[in-house]
Design a protein around this motif. Structure first.
Motif, PDB file in Angstrom:
ATOM      1  N   VAL A 103       1.063  -1.372  -0.098  1.00  0.00           N
ATOM      2  CA  VAL A 103       0.017   0.073  -0.061  1.00  0.00           C
ATOM      3  C   VAL A 103       0.761   1.407   0.116  1.00  0.00           C
ATOM      4  O   VAL A 103       0.687   2.196  -0.912  1.00  0.00           O
ATOM      5  N   ALA A 104       1.752   1.315   0.721  1.00  0.00           N
ATOM      6  CA  ALA A 104       2.664   2.336   0.927  1.00  0.00           C
ATOM      7  C   ALA A 104       3.585   2.760  -0.310  1.00  0.00           C
ATOM      8  O   ALA A 104       3.610   3.758  -0.713  1.00  0.00           O
ATOM      9  N   VAL A 133       2.379   1.827  -3.370  1.00  0.00           N
ATOM     10  CA  VAL A 133       1.606   2.091  -4.658  1.00  0.00           C
ATOM     11  C   VAL A 133       1.014   3.439  -4.290  1.00  0.00           C
ATOM     12  O   VAL A 133       1.150   4.307  -5.316  1.00  0.00           O
ATOM     13  N   ASN A 134       0.797   4.000  -2.878  1.00  0.00           N
ATOM     14  CA  ASN A 134       0.552   5.212  -3.022  1.00  0.00           C
ATOM     15  C   ASN A 134       1.719   6.200  -3.067  1.00  0.00           C
ATOM     16  O   ASN A 134       1.294   7.402  -3.668  1.00  0.00           O
ATOM     17  N   GLY A 192      -1.205   6.042  -6.537  1.00  0.00           N
ATOM     18  CA  GLY A 192      -2.281   5.369  -5.947  1.00  0.00           C
ATOM     19  C   GLY A 192      -2.501   4.209  -6.849  1.00  0.00           C
ATOM     20  O   GLY A 192      -1.821   3.927  -7.892  1.00  0.00           O
ATOM     21  N   CYS A 238      -5.124   5.488  -9.768  1.00  0.00           N
ATOM     22  CA  CYS A 238      -5.394   6.838  -9.593  1.00  0.00           C
ATOM     23  C   CYS A 238      -6.107   6.931  -8.109  1.00  0.00           C
ATOM     24  O   CYS A 238      -6.781   7.849  -7.855  1.00  0.00           O
ATOM     25  N   HIS A 239      -6.317   6.089  -7.576  1.00  0.00           N
ATOM     26  CA  HIS A 239      -7.296   5.898  -6.213  1.00  0.00           C
ATOM     27  C   HIS A 239      -5.959   5.823  -5.062  1.00  0.00           C
ATOM     28  O   HIS A 239      -5.180   4.798  -5.174  1.00  0.00           O
ATOM     29  N   GLN A 240      -5.958   6.747  -4.115  1.00  0.00           N
ATOM     30  CA  GLN A 240      -5.248   6.428  -2.998  1.00  0.00           C
ATOM     31  C   GLN A 240      -5.711   5.186  -2.121  1.00  0.00           C
ATOM     32  O   GLN A 240      -6.792   5.282  -1.841  1.00  0.00           O
ATOM     33  N   VAL A 241      -5.000   4.350  -1.484  1.00  0.00           N
ATOM     34  CA  VAL A 241      -5.507   2.965  -0.752  1.00  0.00           C
ATOM     35  C   VAL A 241      -5.231   3.350   0.599  1.00  0.00           C
ATOM     36  O   VAL A 241      -4.005   3.769   0.956  1.00  0.00           O
ATOM     37  N   ARG A 242      -6.273   3.160   1.267  1.00  0.00           N
ATOM     38  CA  ARG A 242      -6.009   2.895   2.767  1.00  0.00           C
ATOM     39  C   ARG A 242      -6.475   1.439   3.192  1.00  0.00           C
ATOM     40  O   ARG A 242      -7.542   0.727   2.494  1.00  0.00           O
ATOM     41  N   TYR A 243      -5.764   1.060   4.138  1.00  0.00           N
ATOM     42  CA  TYR A 243      -5.596  -0.366   4.569  1.00  0.00           C
ATOM     43  C   TYR A 243      -5.930  -0.345   6.047  1.00  0.00           C
ATOM     44  O   TYR A 243      -4.997   0.049   6.830  1.00  0.00           O
ATOM     45  N   GLU A 288      -3.844  -5.453  -7.290  1.00  0.00           N
ATOM     46  CA  GLU A 288      -3.301  -4.518  -8.257  1.00  0.00           C
ATOM     47  C   GLU A 288      -3.317  -4.727  -9.627  1.00  0.00           C
ATOM     48  O   GLU A 288      -3.650  -3.910 -10.592  1.00  0.00           O
TER      49      GLU A 288
END
Length: 359
Positions: free
Chosen positions: A27-28, A30-31, A35, A38-43, A290
């Motif tokens: 996640v870190a 990718v962000n 993202g 184009c989407h920021q990911v929250r986990y 992904e």
């Protein structure tokens, strides 16, 4: 928003928590690169303490309060029963697990990234067949726990599993992961002439078993599922020569593109995270999502239905050579497969023992 609920502490957590940690590192990464599509990911990761009731409540909370639309690398080895019905009823995608249950093949919203449940047991017995010496395979024994479903499957099918992979069974035993000592099991296996022992226990119990066997001058070849391995094992002199059966390709082989990428990302975003055990299993789960992200619809807020539709477009994806080619079909349950590799401890470090094999 994605999440994971399971054992992040305690006996089970010691071996399963690295899966979500690998996803967190992904996640870190990718962000940091803009993202996911184009989407920021929250986990969000929750610890259910092994309680099915708490697990159920946390899963529902993450979905209904926090907005989680998919679970990635779920690791509730002791508490799966708490969420299964809810996840199926709500059609929430579950992308990768700790591989402990074969119920992941019973529902079209589950997407296993590796051999799971009874198929993971078959895979690790397969790893025995490609790792042990001829003498160890001709004098084979099994020691399993009493606490989880995979152990029960193993105990009920030991002879057929041995026959499946050309192993000559000499001993079977069952013990509890709460036992302080395993000397009696070591003596029984030794007296049965066992030279190769397949063990399904948690990591701390494996340490106690190795110590108990050493106390009676018994040193068979030993293999345990890699999903139950922790970093402490390489520092235990009693485990020199010990094997772990892997549900994904060996993390020790940098020639595998997926392993090379994982190693690079972990070095930057989770430098202290051990690569054995559940770490590569969690990594492959994240890479599945992904890969599916290329099929996301062009909209700001994705739903569970969007993620499901995207996962059903995954065809022959192998995470850079780290798993069997994965294909999912709308409305159909995932198809089981049996694939494995193994590593061994040599001079206090993991090295490749057998390469990626599918039955």
């Amino acid at each position: 928003m994605i999440g994971s609920v399971g054992q992040q502490s305690g006996i089970a957590g010691a071996v399963t928590m690295n899966g979500p940690k690998a996803v967190s590192a992904w996640v870190a990464s990718v962000n940091a690169s803009g993202g996911l599509a184009c989407h920021q990911v929250r986990y969000l990761v929750a610890d259910d303490g092994g309680s099915p009731a708490k697990h159920a409540a946390q899963v529902q909370q993450l979905v209904e309060r926090d907005g989680v639309v998919a679970f990635v690398q779920m690791n509730p080895a002791l508490s799966w029963s708490g969420s299964e019905k809810y996840l199926v009823a709500k059609k929430i995608p579950v992308i990768g697990t700790d591989t402990s249950y074969d119920m992941v093949y019973n529902h079209p919203n589950f997407f296993p990234q590796a051999s799971s449940g009874k198929y993971s047991v078959q895979a690790t017995v397969g790893a025995v067949s490609t790792s042990f010496s001829p003498e160890a395979k001709a004098n084979f024994g099994v020691l399993s726990c009493q606490e989880i479903a995979a152990c029960t499957y193993l105990a009920d099918n030991t002879k057929s599993l041995a026959d499946m992979f050309g192993l000559t069974l000499k001993y079977t035993g069952r013990v509890s992961i709460t036992q302080p000592d395993y000397t009696s099991a070591c003596v029984a296996a030794k007296n049965a002439g066992v030279k190769g022992l397949y063990v399904v226990l948690d990591a701390n119990s494996v340490h106690r078993l190795a110590r108990s066997c050493a106390s009676v001058q018994y040193k068979p070849q030993v293999l345990t599922p890699g999903t139950g391995v922790t970093p402490s094992m390489t520092g235990d002199p009693n485990l020199e020569g010990f094997f772990q059966g892997l549900m994904v390709a060996p993390f020790t082989d940098p020639s595998i593109p997926g392993v090379k990428e994982m190693t690079s990302v972990l070095a930057r975003f989770a430098p202290g995270l051990d690569r054995s055990g559940q770490t590569p299993v969690g990594w492959v789960s994240a890479k599945m999502l992904e890969h599916a992200s290329q099929f996301f619809p062009a909209k700001d807020a994705l739903t569970s239905a969007d993620i499901l539709a995207s996962m059903y477009k995954v065809k022959k994806f192998d995470a850079g050579g780290m798993t069997a080619p994965l294909t999912f079909t709308p409305g159909e349950n995932p198809k089981p497969f049996v694939c494995w590799a193994s590593t061994t401890i040599r001079n206090g470090a993991w090295v490749t023992a057998s390469k990626w094999t599918c039955k």
